[in-house]
Design a protein around this motif. Structure first.
Motif, mmCIF file in Angstrom:
data_model
loop_
_atom_site.group_PDB
_atom_site.id
_atom_site.type_symbol
_atom_site.label_atom_id
_atom_site.label_comp_id
_atom_site.label_asym_id
_atom_site.label_seq_id
_atom_site.Cartn_x
_atom_site.Cartn_y
_atom_site.Cartn_z
ATOM 1 N N LYS A 40 0.823 -1.415 0.044
ATOM 2 C CA LYS A 40 0.460 0.200 0.021
ATOM 3 C C LYS A 40 0.891 1.108 -0.073
ATOM 4 O O LYS A 40 0.781 2.245 0.013
ATOM 5 C CB LYS A 40 -1.133 0.024 1.590
ATOM 6 N N HIS A 43 2.156 1.948 -3.293
ATOM 7 C CA HIS A 43 1.113 1.863 -4.323
ATOM 8 C C HIS A 43 0.864 3.300 -3.780
ATOM 9 O O HIS A 43 1.103 4.289 -4.730
ATOM 10 C CB HIS A 43 -0.061 1.400 -4.660
ATOM 11 N N SER A 44 0.710 3.897 -2.660
ATOM 12 C CA SER A 44 0.895 5.383 -2.974
ATOM 13 C C SER A 44 1.994 6.425 -2.989
ATOM 14 O O SER A 44 1.407 7.411 -3.591
ATOM 15 C CB SER A 44 0.463 6.109 -0.775
ATOM 16 N N GLU A 47 0.403 6.564 -6.531
ATOM 17 C CA GLU A 47 -0.225 7.305 -7.512
ATOM 18 C C GLU A 47 -0.619 8.182 -7.059
ATOM 19 O O GLU A 47 -2.066 9.792 -6.947
ATOM 20 C CB GLU A 47 -1.525 6.509 -6.436
ATOM 21 N N LYS A 48 0.238 9.326 -6.422
ATOM 22 C CA LYS A 48 0.178 10.616 -5.839
ATOM 23 C C LYS A 48 -0.441 11.822 -6.619
ATOM 24 O O LYS A 48 -1.142 12.500 -6.204
ATOM 25 C CB LYS A 48 1.175 10.750 -4.992
#
Length: 197
Positions: A40, A43-44, A47-48
């Motif tokens: 996670k 992914h953060s 995806e920011k």
């Protein structure tokens, strides 16, 4: 006669074609859930801020994550050594009516122009490759000021080593988790690299 590098790539292709046909990892997915919080975080970072960015997933598999980034407004490309994985990704993109460019491609010798991508990311891919060649290619196609974000197994992680010992059929004979020497090499070539353990 094939040289070692070509032979290794054939083994990787066959292994991943099999994986994307009938994935043996599904039966032990509980073990992969242990890394969910770390995944996670990975992914953060990706995806920011994807809207309008040209993005490459380096080893995209079936393309699920590429399509998520496409939905978020990214201009998404995905490459993989497995034609089966790429076919699956193309079918999903058509079914969901999403735009993404998926291609079978050698990650150590990509067909993209220099300075092409704002973001390149990959999960569990670098440890399958010749690290020097793959990092050189990533650097070549990444725009100046672009980001490369990777999620890889580490060879000094006791839990990963135990898992790998008990599940030898889940990997190819050529891959290895990143070792301290690999990390030192990455830091030498890319001194601005941040490692999150």
């Amino acid at each position: 006669m094939l040289n070692y590098s070509e032979d290794r790539k054939i083994r990787e292709k066959v292994f991943h074609d099999d994986r994307y046909t009938d994935d043996p990892r599904q039966s032990i997915s509980i073990f992969y859930k242990l890394s969910e919080s770390t995944k996670k975080l990975y992914h953060s970072f990706i995806e920011k801020d994807v809207k309008g960015k040209k993005i490459l997933e380096y080893g995209c598999g079936n393309g699920e994550y590429c399509l998520k980034l496409s939905q978020a407004g990214g201009i998404v490309h995905g490459i993989d050594i497995s034609p089966i994985a790429i076919n699956n990704a193309l079918e999903k993109a058509r079914y969901l009516d999403l735009k993404a460019n998926f291609q079978v491609m050698d990650a150590e010798s990509m067909d993209y122009a220099n300075n092409n991508f704002d973001l390149i990311y990959g999960s569990g891919i670098l440890h399958h490759l010749n690290l020097k060649r793959s990092l050189k290619e990533i650097n070549r196609v990444l725009k100046n000021g672009g980001e490369a974000i990777f999620f890889e197994p580490l060879g000094h992680n006791v839990c990963i080593n135990m898992f790998r010992f008990f599940t030898p059929k889940l990997r190819t004979k050529d891959e290895h988790p990143l070792l301290n020497s690999d990390i030192e090499y990455i830091q030498k070539v890319y001194p601005n690299t941040y490692f999150g353990y």
